[in-house]
Enzyme design. Structure first.
Site, short mmCIF file in Angstrom:
data_model
loop_
_atom_site.label_atom_id
_atom_site.label_comp_id
_atom_site.label_asym_id
_atom_site.label_seq_id
_atom_site.Cartn_x
_atom_site.Cartn_y
_atom_site.Cartn_z
N GLY A 56 37.00 54.43 45.03
CA GLY A 56 38.26 53.69 45.04
C GLY A 56 39.19 54.33 46.05
N ASP A 228 20.94 28.62 46.01
CA ASP A 228 21.51 28.74 44.67
C ASP A 228 21.36 27.45 43.86
OD1 ASP A 228 22.23 31.16 45.66
OD2 ASP A 228 24.32 30.63 46.02
#
Ligand code: XMP
Length: 514
Positions: A56, A228
């Site tokens: 992070g 997909d």
């Protein structure tokens, strides 16, 4: 869902999805959740066999820095901290974090001090990928230092008794030598997970769940022919057969023979039992698009027209209780972790009409990464050609024909593109280029063919290498391959007398032309 699962707590790093993919490549199910969306009770309820804290951008000691309920360290669950996650672990357990005198970015030589834990597979000096400005200057009590670098005293630390492991580098990126081994060591040896995340069992479970949920209801799916929606169609067809209706809109901007190929797989006589509705809207699109040259205006017409066609078709075929979509896990993660699913306009053109009423949206692929969707497709018997298909933009060839779209221009770009794809395949380059296609410029130039002057169109060939499509660079396709493609295109495609190769990177260019 398997009891072998790893929880990835996301602190906002850039490789978080990659960590989840790597864990799954170990054969173990993992989910990414934002740290702020999982309190201690949620973590307990998830019941992970191991937890990974991601990287992070912040400082663990900074005000308002992403943090965690310290109770997580008392759950008796092994934890691996990566980068920020490592610093957070050190900080919360009483170690010391400082701003590093020298930041480390990219390829870094890491000296391994202790191979008795996570780093068993490491070389003595292991090349690792770093990206940090803070560092752990003193590990918490009970930890041993397992690695260091010239500028970073704690590149790895472990408290094996408690099951706490931390690395300052990123084991999830390919550039880190043995990175995958380190993750595998954590997931399999430390956490004791069984490798039961496999697409055949996923398919079986999903098929059962879909059957239970849908009962004797009817499901509608907008099939685009992309990976997909095709895999979603195959899965639903295996689960509920012809209670599934797939609407496939041929907007006339598809690649050569694509509509016929999709129809042969999903239509009558194909391998799947479902209702396949092919809407031939080619002429309708061409007339709507006539005279429009501005890229955004073209996209808008193509998107809106899809909604109209879809509305009309659903009116004709009658009420369906469920709408299925090919939403995949990166969309779920990106659209806000833990929040309810944002409906993705997966037909990839515009967005589905708001006024069509459905009892529920089904998203059977929403926990899968793209490579897993492809694997599932193979499992369900879809042809490799479809399963390994290139990304293809929703507006299709509409963004590969610069300026006005006409039926003739569509034919030209389809033919040129088919030749290009064929030659790339023959040259064995398919796997090494991220995306490649032919586009049609709106430029005509003078040429000579035989003894005649020509005044015809110029084709542009595009090929890029990229890992995320946010940035890209032009592929270095061998000259001989490009020349063969050029020769075939000018000889075989009417009204083309010139071929260009696009060298532009992204930025400043985009992958598509419009
Ligand atoms: P650009 O041109 O933005 O393309 O650099 C990046 C990637 O996105 C694809 N692309 C689209 N995909 N609908 C889509 O589903 C679109 O409107 C669209 N425009 C671009 C493009 O093919 C490339 O893979």
């Amino acid at each position: 869902m398997s009891e072998n699962r790893i929880l990835i707590l996301d602190f906002g790093g850039q490789y978080n999805q990659l960590i989840a993919r790597r864990v799954r490549e170990c054969g173990v199910y993992s989910e990414v959740h934002g740290y702020e969306q999982m309190d201690l009770e949620d973590i307990k309820a998830f019941d992970p066999k191991g937890i990974i804290f991601t990287g992070g951008p912040q400082s663990a000691y900074g005000e308002g820095a992403p943090s965690i309920d310290d109770g997580v360290f008392d759950l008796g669950v092994p934890i691996l901290g990566i980068c920020y996650g490592a610093q957070l672990m050190a900080y919360r357990l009483g170690g010391r974090i400082d701003s590093a005198p020298v930041s480390e970015y990219g390829r870094t030589e890491v000296v391994i001090d202790d191979k008795n834990g996570l780093l068993a597979a490491a070389d003595d000096v292991n090349i690792c990928w770093m990206s940090h400005t803070d560092y752990i200057s003193k590990p918490p009590e009970g930890f041993v230092i397992t690695a260091h670098t010239e500028d970073c005293p704690v590149a790895g630390m472990e408290n094996r008794e408690k099951g706490f492991y931390a690395v300052q580098f990123h084991p999830e990126v390919n550039h880190t030598q043995h990175g995958f081994d380190f993750l595998q060591r954590f997931v399999l040896d430390v956490c004791g997970c069984t490798q039961d995340w496999k697409m055949d069992s996923y398919a079986r479970e999903q098929i059962e769940q879909l059957r239970d949920k849908v009962g004797d209801g009817r499901v509608l799916l907008a099939l685009s022919g992309g990976v997909d929606s095709s895999v979603a169609a195959a899965l639903l067809s295996r689960a509920i057969g012809n209670q599934l209706t797939c609407v496939f809109v041929d907007h006339g901007l598809l690649r050569k023979n694509e509509a016929a190929q999709v129809a042969s797989i999903f239509g009558e006589g194909g391998q799947f039992n479902l209702n396949f509705v092919l809407v031939d809207a080619k002429q309708r699109y061409y007339s709507k698009l006539a005279g429009i040259t501005e890229p955004e205006a073209k996209r808008k017409v193509i998107g809106e027209e899809f909604i109209r066609v879809f509305e009309e078709t659903t009116r004709e075929i009658g009420q369906h209780e469920y709408l299925a979509q090919g939403t995949i896990y990166p969309d779920v993660i990106e659209s806000g972790l833990g929040k309810s699913a944002v409906i993705k306009s997966h037909h990839n053109v515009g967005g589905l009409p708001d006024n069509v009423d459905f009892k529920e949206i089904l998203e059977p692929l929403r926990m899968l990464f793209k490579d897993e969707v492809r694997q599932l497709g193979r499992e369900l018997g879809l042809p490799e050609e479809l399963v390994s298909r290139q990304p293809f933009p929703g507006p299709g060839l509409g963004v590969r024909i610069i300026g006005e779209i006409t039926e003739e221009k569509v034919r030209i770009v389809q033919d040129a593109d088919a030749i290009y794809r064929e030659e790339i395949a023959k040259a064995g380059l398919v796997g090494s280029i991220s995306q490649y296609f032919a586009a049609l410029t709106n430029m005509r130039t003078v040429g000579v063919m035989g003894d005649f002057r020509t005044y015809d169109y110029a084709i542009v060939l595009r090929a890029v290498e990229t890992s995320d499509f946010m940035t890209a660079q032009a592929s270095e396709i061998p000259w001989s391959v490009l020349q063969r493609v050029m020769t075939r295109i000018v000889n075989e495609v009417d009204h083309v007398n010139r071929v260009f190769y696009d060298l532009t990177s992204k930025p400043p260019g985009t992958v598509e032309m419009e």
